[in-house]
Design a protein around this motif. Structure first.
Motif, PDB file in Angstrom:
ATOM      1  N   ALA A   1       0.826  -1.200   0.000  1.00 54.35           N
ATOM      2  CA  ALA A   1       0.000   0.000   0.000  1.00 54.35           C
ATOM      3  C   ALA A   1       0.863   1.254   0.000  1.00 54.35           C
ATOM      4  CB  ALA A   1      -0.933  -0.013   1.203  1.00 54.35           C
ATOM      5  N   VAL A   2       1.948   1.230   0.781  1.00 60.12           N
ATOM      6  CA  VAL A   2       2.804   2.420   0.852  1.00 60.12           C
ATOM      7  C   VAL A   2       3.422   2.700  -0.507  1.00 60.12           C
ATOM      8  CG1 VAL A   2       4.912   3.357   1.846  1.00 60.12           C
ATOM      9  CG2 VAL A   2       3.257   2.196   3.306  1.00 60.12           C
ATOM     10  N   ILE A   3       3.909   1.651  -1.151  1.00 61.19           N
ATOM     11  CA  ILE A   3       4.491   1.856  -2.483  1.00 61.19           C
ATOM     12  C   ILE A   3       3.420   2.360  -3.446  1.00 61.19           C
ATOM     13  CG2 ILE A   3       5.520   0.663  -4.456  1.00 61.19           C
ATOM     14  CD1 ILE A   3       6.941  -1.130  -2.380  1.00 61.19           C
ATOM     15  N   GLY A   4       2.214   1.821  -3.306  1.00 60.10           N
ATOM     16  CA  GLY A   4       1.120   2.278  -4.159  1.00 60.10           C
ATOM     17  C   GLY A   4       0.859   3.760  -3.978  1.00 60.10           C
ATOM     18  N   VAL A   5       0.787   4.201  -2.742  1.00 53.35           N
ATOM     19  CA  VAL A   5       0.535   5.620  -2.491  1.00 53.35           C
ATOM     20  C   VAL A   5       1.667   6.465  -3.068  1.00 53.35           C
ATOM     21  CG1 VAL A   5       0.330   7.374  -0.699  1.00 53.35           C
ATOM     22  CG2 VAL A   5      -0.889   5.223  -0.454  1.00 53.35           C
ATOM     23  N   ALA A   6       2.902   6.008  -2.856  1.00 52.59           N
ATOM     24  CA  ALA A   6       4.038   6.787  -3.363  1.00 52.59           C
ATOM     25  C   ALA A   6       3.980   6.883  -4.888  1.00 52.59           C
ATOM     26  CB  ALA A   6       5.350   6.156  -2.904  1.00 52.59           C
ATOM     27  N   ALA A   7       3.670   5.763  -5.531  1.00 46.39           N
ATOM     28  CA  ALA A   7       3.631   5.779  -6.998  1.00 46.39           C
ATOM     29  C   ALA A   7       2.527   6.711  -7.497  1.00 46.39           C
ATOM     30  CB  ALA A   7       3.416   4.365  -7.524  1.00 46.39           C
ATOM     31  N   LEU A   8       1.379   6.647  -6.863  1.00 43.84           N
ATOM     32  CA  LEU A   8       0.278   7.517  -7.285  1.00 43.84           C
ATOM     33  C   LEU A   8       0.612   8.987  -7.027  1.00 43.84           C
ATOM     34  CD1 LEU A   8      -2.684   5.351  -6.040  1.00 43.84           C
ATOM     35  CD2 LEU A   8      -2.214   5.977  -8.397  1.00 43.84           C
ATOM     36  N   ALA A   9       1.259   9.252  -5.892  1.00 46.60           N
ATOM     37  CA  ALA A   9       1.623  10.634  -5.595  1.00 46.60           C
ATOM     38  C   ALA A   9       2.600  11.148  -6.653  1.00 46.60           C
ATOM     39  CB  ALA A   9       2.251  10.728  -4.207  1.00 46.60           C
ATOM     40  N   TRP A  10       3.515  10.278  -7.035  1.00 40.19           N
ATOM     41  CA  TRP A  10       4.475  10.644  -8.108  1.00 40.19           C
ATOM     42  C   TRP A  10       3.718  11.054  -9.362  1.00 40.19           C
ATOM     43  CZ3 TRP A  10      10.047   9.670  -8.131  1.00 40.19           C
ATOM     44  CH2 TRP A  10      10.647   9.881  -9.364  1.00 40.19           C
ATOM     45  N   ARG A  11       2.789  10.201  -9.745  1.00 41.31           N
ATOM     46  CA  ARG A  11       2.026  10.487 -10.961  1.00 41.31           C
ATOM     47  C   ARG A  11       1.222  11.785 -10.805  1.00 41.31           C
ATOM     48  NH1 ARG A  11       0.462   9.095 -15.600  1.00 41.31           N
ATOM     49  NH2 ARG A  11      -1.685   9.598 -16.205  1.00 41.31           N
ATOM     50  N   TRP A  12       0.644  11.944  -9.636  1.00 45.00           N
ATOM     51  CA  TRP A  12      -0.165  13.119  -9.288  1.00 45.00           C
ATOM     52  C   TRP A  12       0.564  14.410  -9.654  1.00 45.00           C
ATOM     53  CZ3 TRP A  12      -4.708  12.774  -6.009  1.00 45.00           C
ATOM     54  CH2 TRP A  12      -5.179  13.988  -5.530  1.00 45.00           C
ATOM     55  N   VAL A  13       1.831  14.473  -9.248  1.00 46.74           N
ATOM     56  CA  VAL A  13       2.602  15.681  -9.494  1.00 46.74           C
ATOM     57  C   VAL A  13       3.139  15.689 -10.924  1.00 46.74           C
ATOM     58  CG1 VAL A  13       4.371  17.167  -8.531  1.00 46.74           C
ATOM     59  CG2 VAL A  13       3.249  15.509  -7.075  1.00 46.74           C
ATOM     60  N   TRP A  14       3.500  14.510 -11.387  1.00 48.74           N
ATOM     61  CA  TRP A  14       4.150  14.409 -12.703  1.00 48.74           C
ATOM     62  C   TRP A  14       3.275  15.000 -13.806  1.00 48.74           C
ATOM     63  CZ3 TRP A  14       9.040  13.095 -13.656  1.00 48.74           C
ATOM     64  CH2 TRP A  14       9.406  12.908 -14.989  1.00 48.74           C
ATOM     65  N   VAL A  15       1.958  14.692 -13.769  1.00 48.68           N
ATOM     66  CA  VAL A  15       1.097  15.093 -14.881  1.00 48.68           C
ATOM     67  C   VAL A  15       0.937  16.608 -14.985  1.00 48.68           C
ATOM     68  CG1 VAL A  15      -0.196  12.945 -14.975  1.00 48.68           C
ATOM     69  CG2 VAL A  15      -0.962  14.775 -13.469  1.00 48.68           C
ATOM     70  N   LEU A  16       1.394  17.344 -13.982  1.00 47.15           N
ATOM     71  CA  LEU A  16       1.275  18.799 -14.066  1.00 47.15           C
ATOM     72  C   LEU A  16       2.381  19.416 -14.911  1.00 47.15           C
ATOM     73  CD1 LEU A  16       0.396  19.706 -10.381  1.00 47.15           C
ATOM     74  CD2 LEU A  16      -1.134  19.512 -12.324  1.00 47.15           C
ATOM     75  N   GLY A  17       3.391  18.611 -15.294  1.00 46.09           N
ATOM     76  CA  GLY A  17       4.588  19.184 -15.928  1.00 46.09           C
ATOM     77  C   GLY A  17       4.386  19.573 -17.377  1.00 46.09           C
ATOM     78  N   ARG A  18       5.294  20.392 -17.870  1.00 49.40           N
ATOM     79  CA  ARG A  18       5.323  20.809 -19.271  1.00 49.40           C
ATOM     80  C   ARG A  18       6.742  20.770 -19.779  1.00 49.40           C
ATOM     81  NH1 ARG A  18       1.026  23.433 -20.861  1.00 49.40           N
ATOM     82  NH2 ARG A  18      -0.378  23.630 -19.107  1.00 49.40           N
ATOM     83  N   LYS A  19       6.858  20.561 -21.102  1.00 52.55           N
ATOM     84  CA  LYS A  19       8.209  20.562 -21.668  1.00 52.55           C
ATOM     85  C   LYS A  19       8.562  21.894 -22.324  1.00 52.55           C
ATOM     86  CE  LYS A  19       9.363  15.769 -22.128  1.00 52.55           C
ATOM     87  NZ  LYS A  19      10.005  14.749 -22.940  1.00 52.55           N
ATOM     88  N   GLN A  20       7.581  22.792 -22.477  1.00 52.18           N
ATOM     89  CA  GLN A  20       7.902  24.112 -23.042  1.00 52.18           C
ATOM     90  C   GLN A  20       7.596  25.193 -22.009  1.00 52.18           C
ATOM     91  OE1 GLN A  20       5.453  22.228 -24.813  1.00 52.18           O
ATOM     92  NE2 GLN A  20       7.120  21.155 -25.870  1.00 52.18           N
ATOM     93  N   ASP A  21       8.338  26.280 -22.108  1.00 51.50           N
ATOM     94  CA  ASP A  21       8.031  27.422 -21.259  1.00 51.50           C
ATOM     95  C   ASP A  21       6.728  28.054 -21.712  1.00 51.50           C
ATOM     96  OD1 ASP A  21      10.396  26.893 -20.122  1.00 51.50           O
ATOM     97  OD2 ASP A  21      11.462  28.646 -20.905  1.00 51.50           O
ATOM     98  N   LEU A  22       5.910  28.466 -20.746  1.00 56.27           N
ATOM     99  CA  LEU A  22       4.685  29.187 -21.095  1.00 56.27           C
ATOM    100  C   LEU A  22       4.994  30.674 -21.120  1.00 56.27           C
ATOM    101  CD1 LEU A  22       1.840  27.549 -18.994  1.00 56.27           C
ATOM    102  CD2 LEU A  22       1.940  27.774 -21.467  1.00 56.27           C
ATOM    103  N   PRO A  23       4.545  31.384 -22.154  1.00 55.81           N
ATOM    104  CA  PRO A  23       4.769  32.835 -22.168  1.00 55.81           C
ATOM    105  C   PRO A  23       3.893  33.521 -21.117  1.00 55.81           C
ATOM    106  CG  PRO A  23       3.341  32.201 -23.965  1.00 55.81           C
ATOM    107  CD  PRO A  23       3.750  30.913 -23.286  1.00 55.81           C
ATOM    108  N   VAL A  24       4.120  34.804 -20.886  1.00 55.06           N
ATOM    109  CA  VAL A  24       3.227  35.530 -19.986  1.00 55.06           C
ATOM    110  C   VAL A  24       1.825  35.536 -20.568  1.00 55.06           C
ATOM    111  CG1 VAL A  24       4.824  37.036 -18.773  1.00 55.06           C
ATOM    112  CG2 VAL A  24       4.014  37.649 -21.056  1.00 55.06           C
ATOM    113  N   GLN A  25       0.838  35.544 -19.696  1.00 52.63           N
ATOM    114  CA  GLN A  25      -0.543  35.377 -20.137  1.00 52.63           C
ATOM    115  C   GLN A  25      -1.298  36.697 -20.021  1.00 52.63           C
ATOM    116  OE1 GLN A  25      -1.856  32.009 -20.835  1.00 52.63           O
ATOM    117  NE2 GLN A  25       0.339  31.600 -20.912  1.00 52.63           N
ATOM    118  N   ASP A  26      -2.063  36.973 -21.056  1.00 53.45           N
ATOM    119  CA  ASP A  26      -2.881  38.185 -21.047  1.00 53.45           C
ATOM    120  C   ASP A  26      -4.219  37.856 -20.383  1.00 53.45           C
ATOM    121  OD1 ASP A  26      -4.363  40.352 -21.536  1.00 53.45           O
ATOM    122  OD2 ASP A  26      -4.519  40.060 -23.725  1.00 53.45           O
ATOM    123  N   ILE A  27      -4.515  38.523 -19.251  1.00 50.08           N
ATOM    124  CA  ILE A  27      -5.768  38.198 -18.558  1.00 50.08           C
ATOM    125  C   ILE A  27      -6.852  39.228 -18.841  1.00 50.08           C
ATOM    126  CG2 ILE A  27      -4.617  36.932 -16.704  1.00 50.08           C
ATOM    127  CD1 ILE A  27      -5.222  39.472 -14.952  1.00 50.08           C
TER     128      ILE A  27
END
Ligand code: HEM
Ligand code: CU
Ligand code: CU
Lengths: 826, 213
Positions: free
Chosen positions: A608-634
Motif C-alpha cells: 500500500a505504501v508503495i502504491g501511495v508513493a507511486a500515485l503521488a508521483w504520478r499526481w505531481v508528474w502530470v502537471l509538468g510541461r516541456k515548453q516554457d509558457l509565455p506571460v498570459q494576457d488576462i
C-alpha cells in the motif's frame, strides 16, 4: 462572443463527466461541495437515529432495550459520528462549495486534493459504519481514554476501528484545511484585499489554520495508542513508564480547539446571513475578525479544563480556569456585534432569521453554562454528569446546528436554483426549537441530581424517572422537526418554481452568477473594490457573464489567477488539472493501508505504501510541461506569468501549510516525551540509549549537506547550468540522514519494556520517514530535470523540494540531538 | 419531585461543607446566568422595534462591542473567577491535626478502602468515616481510570493508575451517603457505586476498635 456562447464554451471546458459516473472523476468544487454536504447530512441522520436510541433507552428506569455493551457502542458512535463525520465535514463541504464563489474565482487551489479528501472521508466513514452494522463498533466513549481503550481492557477490534477509521477521516480534514488556507490567501478576485474579504472567508481561514494545528495532536495520540495496542509499546501504561494522562493531554489539545473549529464556521454563517436578514451591513467587521483570531489563539490554552478532576496542581487549575472563563470575552464581542447589527438594520423574521434567533437563545445559554463549568469547584461536581452533556449540546446544537440550518435555508436557492414552495420550514423550526430545549434543559437538572453521563440505565429510587421521560419526549419532538426539514428539502428539489437570481438581495459575489451555478462560476472574474461588490454594482452579474472581467476568453484550459496575499493585486496565472479518477484511486489505496493495519495484514502495508508513493508521483508528474509558457494576457491590459515559472507556486504554499501541521505533530511528540519524562511514574527506564558521536555527527552533517546542495541546485538551474550533480549530492545527504535515523530505530533498547525506548523508536521512525520522503522528492526532481521538464523559467518545483529538505534538516537534527543527548545525560 | 432538589445523589442537597459551598456557588451562578440571559434576550427583542435606521457605525461599535462585548463580560468574569478561586482554596486538603486519612483503590468494578488509623483493615464498597471531621481520601486505581464521587459531600476526583490524588470530604451529620464512580469504565459502569457511612463519635470508636462489621 455572446454571453450564451461564452457560457457554452466555458461549461464544456469545466464540466464534470456527465451522469452519476461523473461523480467519481469530478474535481469541481461545486460538485464536491454538494457531495460533502449530502454525505455529512446523511451522517447527521445516522447520528440522530443513534441519539433517539439513547433517549429511548434512558426514557424509563431498568430499561431492557439495550444491554450496556450495546449501549456503549451507541453513545460512542453517536458522539463520534456527530463530531467527526457530521460537524467537521459540514464545514468542509460548505467552505468547498462557497469559498471560490464568495472570493470571485473559479475553483479552489487544489481541485484534485478536494476530491481526495472527500473520498478519504467517505471510505473512513464507511469503515465506522461497517463496524456499527456488525456490532463491533467502538464502545469506550468518544474520547477513548486509555487504559480502558488499551489492549488489556479492550482486546476487541472495536477500538481499532475508531483509532484507524478516525485517523483516515482526519486526512480529509487536513487536506481540506490546506486547500482552504491556500485558496483564501491566494485564489481571490483581483482587488480583493484581505480587508475586503467577505467575513465568511475570514472565519474559514481561521478555522482551517486551527485544523492544521489542532488535529495533529490527536493524530499523534491515535497512532501511539494503536501502536501500543498492536505492538505493545507502552506509551500509556503506568507500570512501564507511560501515563494514561498523556492521552488526555493530546486528546484535549485537539478536543478543545475542535469545539471552536465547529463553532467558528457557524459564526461565519451568522455573520454572513444576519446582516442580509436585517437589510444592513455587519457591525464591527474588524472587531469580529480580531475576535475570531483571538478565539483561535485562546482555544489552544484551555484544554486542561477537561481535566479538572484528574488531580492537576492548584496553580495549574487557576490558570486554566481563568483562561477558560476569559474565552467568553471574544465570544461576547461577536454576540454583541451581531445584536448591534440587528439594531442597526431592520430584522425580518424570514426563515433563516428564525434559526438565527434559535441560535442566540441556545448558544447564549450554552455559553453561560460553559462559564459555570469553567469554575473549577463547580466542575468537580458537574464533570461527567448529564449537566455536561446538556451543556455540550447547547453549545454544539446551538452553536452549529441552528446556524447551519439558517445557512441551509439561505443558500438552498443557490444550491438548487429553486424557490421554497412548501412552507414546512416554519413548523419544523418550532418543533426543533421546543424539542431541543425540553430535551436538554431537563438534562441539566437531572445532572444536578447526580445522573452520570454514559450510564445505560438507572433505578426508580434515583428519582430521575420523570425528568428523563420528559427529556426523551423532547428528543422525539426534535426528531420530528429534523425529519420535516429533510422532507422539505427533498420536496424543494422536486418542485419546479425557479428562484429569481439573488433572492435575498445580498451583496456578496456568490449571488452574482446564474443559479444553480455553472461549473466555471464566473465567465469572467470581477475586479473587487469593496466588501459587497454586488451591492455597489447591481449589473455585475450581467457584466461578468458577458466577459467584461478578467480571463473572459475561453481557450480550452481551466484557467484562473492568484493575487498577492494582502493587497489583492493580480499575481500569477494558474492552469488547473481536469477530471480524473486519480483522487478516488489514491484514496482507495490509502484506505488499503489503513485496512491492512486494522486487519493486522502487515504484509500488505509495504504494498500500500508503495502504491501511495507511486500515485503521488504520478499526481505531481502530470502537471509538468516541456515548453516554457509565455506571460498570459488576462484582459484589461494585464499580463501575468504562469504558475510554473514563479518562486512560490500554489504547491509551495500548500507544502508550507502542510508542514505547519506536520511541525505541530512533531512538537506534540516532543511534548509527549517531555511529559512522560517529567510526570509519568515508572522512570528512570531500565536501559538508556547507547549514544554515538559518530552517528550524531554523520546525521547532522547529512542534513546540512542536503539543505546546502538543494540551494546550489536551484541556483544552478536559474543560471541555466545543469543542476543534476547538486541534486545527486542532496540525495546523498538525505540518504545519510536516513541511515543515521535507521540506526536509532535499530539500536534503541527493547521498546516494549519502557515508554522511553518506545518514544525514541517513534522519533527515529519519524526522521526515517521524512528522509525517505526527501529522497523520493529529490529523485523526482532528478527525473524531471533529466527528461526536460524543468528549465530556467520552469523552476517552480525546486523551491518546493527545498522546503521539504529544509524541514527534514530541522527535524532530523532535533531528533538526533534529543535521542543521543538523552543517552549521554543519563 | 420534578423540581425538587433532594435526592441521595443530589449536588443541590449538600450534606457537607465542600458540597455546600459548591451548591451555593451554583445558585449564585444560576441567578447571575439568568440575569445575563434575560438582558441579552431583551436587547434582541428590542431590535425588532420600528425605528429610524441608525447610521453611526463608529458610535454603535463603541457601545456594542467595547462596552457590552468587552467591558461587561470582563467585569462579570473577573468577579466570578475570584469567587471560584476562593472556594477552590477552601476546599484544598490542608494539614490539620484531626484529619482522618483513608486510601481508596479502585478497580473494575469495586472500591477497596483502607484506613491509616486501623492498619490491616480494608472494606469493600463501603467507606467508614467519622461525621464532623475532615477526611482525606488518597485515590488511585489498579486498572483503568475511575473517579471517586460522593455528590452530597464533595466534588469528584479521578483514580488514575500510577497516580495518587487526594480529596477532602466531610459529612456534617452521621448517616449513609451514596457514592459513585464517575468516570466511564466499561460494561460494569452502571452499577459501579459505593456507600459512605458517617459515624458519630461512639460509632467511629467502635469501628476503630473493630467492633463494626
Ligand atoms: C439530534 C439531537 C441530539 C440528541 C437528542 C442527542 C442526545 C445525546 C445524549 C442523550 C447523549 C448522552 C449519552 C450518554 O451520556 O449516555 C449524547 C452524547 C453526545 N452527543 Fe448528542 N444528541 C444530539 C445531537 C448531537 C450533535 C448535533 C452533536 C455534535 C455536533 C452531538 C454530540 C454528542 C457528543 C460528543 C456526545 C458525547 C458522547 C460520549 O459521551 O462519548 N450530539 N447526545
Ligand atoms: Cu473545552
Ligand atoms: Cu472525567
Amino acid at each position: 462572443m455572446k454571453a450564451l456562447e461564452r457560457h457554452r464554451e466555458f461549461s464544456r471546458i469545466w464540466a464534470s463527466a456527465p451522469g452519476f459516473k461523473g461523480l467519481f472523476s469530478t474535481v469541481n468544487h461545486t460538485d464536491l461541495g454538494r457531495m460533502f454536504l449530502v454525505t455529512a447530512f446523511f451522517f447527521f441522520i445516522v447520528g440522530g437515529i443513534l441519539a433517539m436510541l439513547i433517549r429511548a433507552q434512558l426514557a424509563t428506569p431498568h430499561s431492557a432495550f439495550a444491554e450496556p455493551d450495546l449501549y456503549n457502542q451507541i453513545f460512542t458512535m453517536h458522539g463520534t459520528i456527530m463530531m467527526f463525520l457530521f460537524a467537521i465535514p459540514t464545514f468542509e463541504g460548505l467552505a468547498v462549495y462557497l469559498l471560490p464563489k464568495l472570493l470571485g474565482t473559479r475553483d479552489l487551489a487544489f481541485p484534485r486534493l478536494t476530491a481526495y479528501g472527500y473520498w478519504c472521508y467517505v471510505f473512513g466513514g464507511g469503515m465506522l459504519l461497517f463496524s456499527m452494522l456488525f456490532g463491533i463498533a467502538p464502545d469506550s466513549g468518544w474520547f477513548m481514554y486509555p487504559p480502558l481503550t488499551g489492549a488489556i481492557s479492550s482486546p476487541g477490534i472495536n477500538t481499532d476501528f475508531w483509532l484507524i477509521g478516525i485517523t483516515f477521516v482526519e486526512i480529509s480534514a487536513i487536506a481540506a484545511a490546506v486547500e482552504i488556507t491556500v485558496s483564501i490567501l491566494k485564489f481571490r478576485a483581483p482587488g480583493m484585499s484581505l480587508a475586503r474579504m467577505p467575513i465568511f472567508a475570514w472565519y474559514a481561514l481561521v478555522t482551517a489554520l486551527m485544523i492544521l494545528t489542532g488535529f495533529p495532536p490527536l493524530i499523534l495520540g491515535s497512532i501511539l495508542l494503536e501502536v501500543e495496542r498492536a505492538f505493545g509499546l507502552p506509551f500509556f501504561q503506568a507500570e512501564f513508564g507511560g501515563d494514561s494522562l498523556l492521552w488526555q493531554h493530546l486528546f484535549w489539545l485537539f478536543g478543545h480547539p475542535e469545539v471552536y473549529i465547529i463553532f467558528l464556521p457557524a459564526a461565519g454563517v451568522i455573520s454572513t446571513v444576519l446582516p442580509v436578514m436585517c437589510r444592513t451591513t455587519l457591525l464591527g467587521y474588524g472587531w469580529i475578525v480580531a475576535a475570531a483570531v483571538a478565539l483561535a489563539f485562546l482555544s489552544f490554552g484551555l484544554w486542561v479544563h477537561h481535566m479538572f478532576t484528574t488531580g492537576i496542581p492548584h496553580m495549574g487549575l487557576a490558570f486554566f480556569s481563568a483562561a477558560s472563563t476569559l474565552v467568553a470575552v471574544p465570544t461576547g464581542v461577536q454576540i454583541f456585534a451581531w445584536i448591534g447589527t440587528m439594531w442597526k438594520g431592520r430584522p425580518d423574521l424570514r426563515l433563516p432569521m428564525l434559526h438565527i434567533l434559535g441560535f442566540f437563545v441556545t448558544f447564549v445559554i450554552g455559553g453561560l453554562t460553559g462559564v459555570m463549568v469553567a469554575v473549577v469547584p463547580f466542575d468537580w461536581q458537574a464533570h461527567d454528569t448529564a449537566f455536561v452533556t446538556a451543556h455540550l449540546h447547547y453549545v454544539l446544537f446551538g452553536g452549529f446546528v441552528f446556524p447551519i440550518l439558517a445557512g441551509l435555508y439561505y443558500w438552498l436557492p443557490h444550491f438548487t436554483g429553486r424557490q421554497r414552495f412548501f412552507y414546512l420550514g416554519e413548523a419544523a423550526f418550532a418543533l426543533i426549537f421546543t424539542g431541543f430545549h425540553v430535551t436538554f434543559l431537563a438534562m441539566h437538572w437531572v445532572g444536578l441530581l447526580g445522573q452520570r453521563r454514559r450510564i445505560s440505565t438507572y433505578m426508580p429510587e434515583d428519582g430521575w424517572t420523570t425528568i428523563n421521560l420528559i427529556s426523551s419526549i423532547g428528543g422525539f419532538i426534535l426528531a420530528i422537526g429534523i425529519a420535516m426539514v429533510l422532507i422539505e428539502v427533498i420536496l424543494h428539489m422536486l418542485t419546479s418554481r425557479r428562484s429569481p437570481r439573488n433572492p435575498w438581495s445580498a451583496g456578496t459575489l456568490e449571488w452574482a452568477m446564474i443559479i444553480p451555478p455553472a461549473p466555471y462560476n464566473f465567465a469572467s472574474l470581477p475586479h473587487v473594490t469593496s466588501r459587497e461588490p454586488f451591492t455597489d454594482d447591481p449589473e455585475l452579474a450581467v457584466r461578468l457573464a458577458s466577459g467584461e472581467g478578467y480571463l473572459g476568453r475561453p481557450n480550452d484550459l481551466r484557467e484562473t489567477l492568484t493575487v498577492e496575499i494582502t493587497s489583492g493585486k493580480p499575481d500569477y496565472h494558474v492552469i488547473y488539472p481536469t477530471n480524473t479518477h486519480l483522487p478516488i484511486i489514491m484514496a482507495a489505496v490509502t484506505g488499503t493501508f489503513f485496512l491492512s493495519l486494522l486487519l493486522k495484514a502487515y504484509w500488505c502495508i509495504p504494498i500500500a505504501v508503495i502504491g501511495v508513493a507511486a500515485l503521488a508521483w504520478r499526481w505531481v508528474w502530470v502537471l509538468g510541461r516541456k515548453q516554457d509558457l509565455p506571460v498570459q494576457d488576462i484582459g484589461h491590459g494585464i499580463e501575468l506569468p504562469n504558475a510554473s515559472t514563479v518562486e512560490h507556486s500554489p504547491g509551495w504554499w500548500g507544502s508550507l501549510f502542510l508542514l505547519v501541521a506536520n511541525a505541530t505533530f512533531f512538537g506534540s511528540l516532543l511534548f509527549g516525551f517531555a511529559f512522560l519524562w517529567t510526570v509519568a511514574p515508572g522512570w528512570p527506564p531500565p536501559a538508556w540509549f547507547d549514544a554515538s558521536a559518530v552517528e550524531l555527527a554523520l546525521g547532522t552533517t547529512g542534513a546540512m549537506v542536503g539543505a546546502a546542495a538543494i540551494r546550489r541546485a536551484r541556483r544552478a538551474n536559474a543560471l541555466r547550468q545543469p543542476p543534476l550533480a547538486w541534486l545527486g549530492l542532496c540525495f546523498a545527504g538525505t540518504l545519510t540522514v536516513a541511515i543515521a535515523a535507521a540506526a536509532i530505530t535499530l539500536r534503541v533498547p527493547a521498546p516494549v519494556e519502557h515508554a522511553y525506548a518506545a518514544t525514541l523508536l517513534v522519533l527515529g521512525s519519524y526522521a526515517l520517514f521524512h528522509a525517505s520522503l526527501g529522497m523520493l522528492m529529490v529523485a523526482f526532481l532528478v527525473s524531471r530535470t533529466a527528461l526536460g521538464f524543468t528549465s530556467a523559467a520552469r523552476k517552480t518545483e525546486f523551491p518546493v523540494v527545498q522546503l521539504w529538505i529544509d524541514y527534514l534538516g530541522v527535524i532530523a537534527i532535533l531528533v538526533f540531538l534529543v535521542v543521543h543527548l538523552t543517552g549521554w545525560l543519563s | 419531585m420534578l423540581v425538587g432538589c433532594d435526592g441521595a445523589l443530589s449536588i443541590v442537597d449538600p450534606a457537607g461543607p465542600a458540597a455546600r459551598s459548591i451548591a451555593l456557588l451554583w445558585w449564585v451562578m444560576l441567578v447571575g446566568g439568568v440575569l445575563i440571559f434575560g438582558l441579552v434576550m431583551v436587547l434582541i427583542a428590542l431590535s425588532f422595534r420600528k425605528r429610524a435606521a441608525c447610521e453611526d457605525d463608529a458610535g454603535s461599535a463603541r457601545l456594542w462591542i467595547v462596552k457590552l462585548g468587552i467591558a461587561f463580560p470582563v467585569t462579570v468574569l473577573l468577579a466570578l473567577l475570584a469567587y471560584g478561586l476562593v472556594i477552590g482554596e477552601q476546599l484544598l486538603p490542608r494539614e490539620s491535626g484531626e484529619t482522618v486519612i483513608v486510601r481508596a483503590e479502585a478497580r473494575q468494578w469495586a472500591w477497596n478502602f483502607s484506613y491509616d488509623d486501623l492498619p490491616g483493615r480494608t472494606t469493600q464498597d463501603v467507606l467508614h468515616i467519622p461525621a464532623g471531621r475532615p477526611v482525606d481520601i488518597s485515590i488511585t486505581s489498579t486498572d483503568v481510570i475511575h473517579s471517586f464521587w460522593v455528590p452530597r459531600l464533595a466534588g469528584k476526583l479521578d483514580a488514575i493508575p500510577g497516580h495518587v490524588n487526594t480529596l477532602r470530604i466531610e459529612a456534617d451529620r452521621p448517616g449513609t451517603y451514596q457514592g459513585l464512580s464517575a468516570e466511564f469504565s466499561g460494561s460494569g459502569y452502571d452499577r459501579f457505586t459505593f456507600q459512605v457511612i458517617a459515624h458519630d463519635e461512639t460509632g467511629w470508636q467502635a469501628f476503630l476498635t473493630g467492633e463494626t462489621e
